[in-house]
Every structure is written in structure tokens, then in C-alpha cells.
Enzyme design. Sequence first.
Site, PDB file in Angstrom:
ATOM      1  N   GLY A  28     -22.683  29.186  -4.510  1.00 39.23           N
ATOM      2  CA  GLY A  28     -23.417  30.160  -3.720  1.00 39.23           C
ATOM      3  C   GLY A  28     -22.689  31.492  -3.663  1.00 39.23           C
ATOM      4  O   GLY A  28     -21.483  31.568  -3.914  1.00 39.23           O
ATOM      5  N   GLU A  77     -23.250  35.640 -10.673  1.00 32.19           N
ATOM      6  CA  GLU A  77     -24.646  35.914 -10.340  1.00 32.19           C
ATOM      7  C   GLU A  77     -24.895  37.384  -9.969  1.00 32.19           C
ATOM      8  O   GLU A  77     -25.935  37.711  -9.393  1.00 32.19           O
ATOM      9  CB  GLU A  77     -25.108  35.013  -9.191  1.00 32.19           C
ATOM     10  CG  GLU A  77     -25.072  33.528  -9.492  1.00 32.19           C
ATOM     11  CD  GLU A  77     -26.117  33.102 -10.524  1.00 32.19           C
ATOM     12  OE1 GLU A  77     -26.853  33.973 -11.040  1.00 32.19           O
ATOM     13  OE2 GLU A  77     -26.194  31.903 -10.815  1.00 32.19           O
ATOM     14  N   HIS A  96     -27.576  33.728  -2.046  1.00 29.95           N
ATOM     15  CA  HIS A  96     -27.924  32.642  -2.975  1.00 29.95           C
ATOM     16  C   HIS A  96     -27.154  31.393  -2.565  1.00 29.95           C
ATOM     17  O   HIS A  96     -25.928  31.429  -2.435  1.00 29.95           O
ATOM     18  CB  HIS A  96     -27.576  33.033  -4.405  1.00 29.95           C
ATOM     19  CG  HIS A  96     -27.642  31.897  -5.376  1.00 29.95           C
ATOM     20  ND1 HIS A  96     -28.735  31.072  -5.494  1.00 29.95           N
ATOM     21  CD2 HIS A  96     -26.733  31.443  -6.270  1.00 29.95           C
ATOM     22  CE1 HIS A  96     -28.508  30.160  -6.417  1.00 29.95           C
ATOM     23  NE2 HIS A  96     -27.287  30.360  -6.903  1.00 29.95           N
ATOM     24  N   HIS A  98     -27.027  26.787  -2.720  1.00 25.40           N
ATOM     25  CA  HIS A  98     -27.420  25.563  -3.412  1.00 25.40           C
ATOM     26  C   HIS A  98     -27.791  24.498  -2.385  1.00 25.40           C
ATOM     27  O   HIS A  98     -27.465  23.327  -2.556  1.00 25.40           O
ATOM     28  CB  HIS A  98     -26.284  25.055  -4.297  1.00 25.40           C
ATOM     29  CG  HIS A  98     -25.892  26.002  -5.386  1.00 25.40           C
ATOM     30  ND1 HIS A  98     -24.811  25.766  -6.216  1.00 25.40           N
ATOM     31  CD2 HIS A  98     -26.420  27.185  -5.789  1.00 25.40           C
ATOM     32  CE1 HIS A  98     -24.696  26.768  -7.085  1.00 25.40           C
ATOM     33  NE2 HIS A  98     -25.652  27.640  -6.844  1.00 25.40           N
TER      34      HIS A  98
END
Length: 215
Positions: A28, A77, A96, A98
Site C-alpha cells: 500500500g 505506484e 492505495h 491491499h
Amino acid sequence: MKYENIRQQVLDAILDAVDLGLIHGTSGNIAVRDPEEPVVAITPSGIPYKTMNLEQIAIVDLKTGKWMDGKYKPSSEVPMHLACMRARKDVTATVHTHGMFATIAAMEKFGELKAITPPQAEFVPVGIVPFTMPGSDEVADRVVKALGEKGRAVLIKNHGMFCCGKDIKAAMAATIYTEEMAQTNYYARLADVFEPMPQEAVDAMQALIAADQAV
């Protein structure tokens, strides 16, 4: 320290995400855009979040993605976070994760994610992005397309969830409530008691939220 404010926002948010169980280990990532300069603070790659400090938060150029400052290289990312911020001028923070239930909800057979409680209504509809290699420009483009002009959250198949907001508080709220929505959807379907909010109720809640935000 340069860009201390946005670095602090990223650090505080990532620690909150860890405490809430939304992020584990080094998976993340979180990014916050500077309000005055075209730069973004983002979590570094491969560094345990619980022991992270401000100097380790990376700074990247919003336009090029170039790593400008920070002891460790930025998250892989970066393309996804920056693509969202470039496409949406209303977005200054992105998250972001998971999360387990968001990851389950991204599976094709799960069905459309539905709001079950009023707070969840703010974040629907939630688009789903087919699996695409993490860190690629392709996944960044697909996430931006799925978010559209007003979307706050999307699921990425076999990868997790991506959320955005006008500030880090809003982006974190989208993350928290979308994961909660996925969890309540999962258990309600499992117990065969799935009864999402009527669409007219969702529309009414979204109208109320939009009116409050316009004041």
C-alpha cells in the site's frame, strides 16, 4: 525540512492506515500534493511504515514523476497516484491499499459493490479495474478512467483498492468506508441477508453530501 507539511500528512495517514488494519508491512501507499508547488509527497518503496520518519517520505515532481528528495526511492505506484492528481484538479490526496475485503470484492463473481449504510453511500458507484501489472502506466490509465470526473474509489482485481479525495482526510474516509462496504457486502451475502440501500436513498444521501460540501 522542505515540504514538511505534506510529508507529515503522508506519515500520519500511513500510520493510521496501519493501525486500522488497512495496510500491512510495506504494502500500500499514500500520496499528498503540495498546495503551492507541483510536487507530491509519497511513501517510499520497501520501508516498514511503523518505523518510518519524515526524511524517508519521498518527494516527486507532479508533472514528470522524477524523484526530487527523500532518503529512499518513492513507491513503484507513483504513476497511479500522479495520473489521478493530473486528471483531477479536485484531488490532492490518494490512498492505495491491499485491504482483504476490497480485494475479495474486486473478483468478477462478487457482483457490484453496494452501499448498505448511509456513510457508504458517498463512495458509490465503485468501479472495478481488470488486473494490470502494478506500477505500470497502463494500470494508472485504467484507474483514472474508472474514477471518471467524480469517483472516489475503485477496486483493482487481484490488487486492492485506490481512493482519492480533496484532502488526505477525504481520501482516508473513502478508503475506510469502501473497505467497510466491501466487508458488509461480503458478510451480508454470506448470511443470505443482502439488502443494500434503495437507489433513491443513495441518491438522496449523495445530494445532501454535495449540498454540505458546497457551503
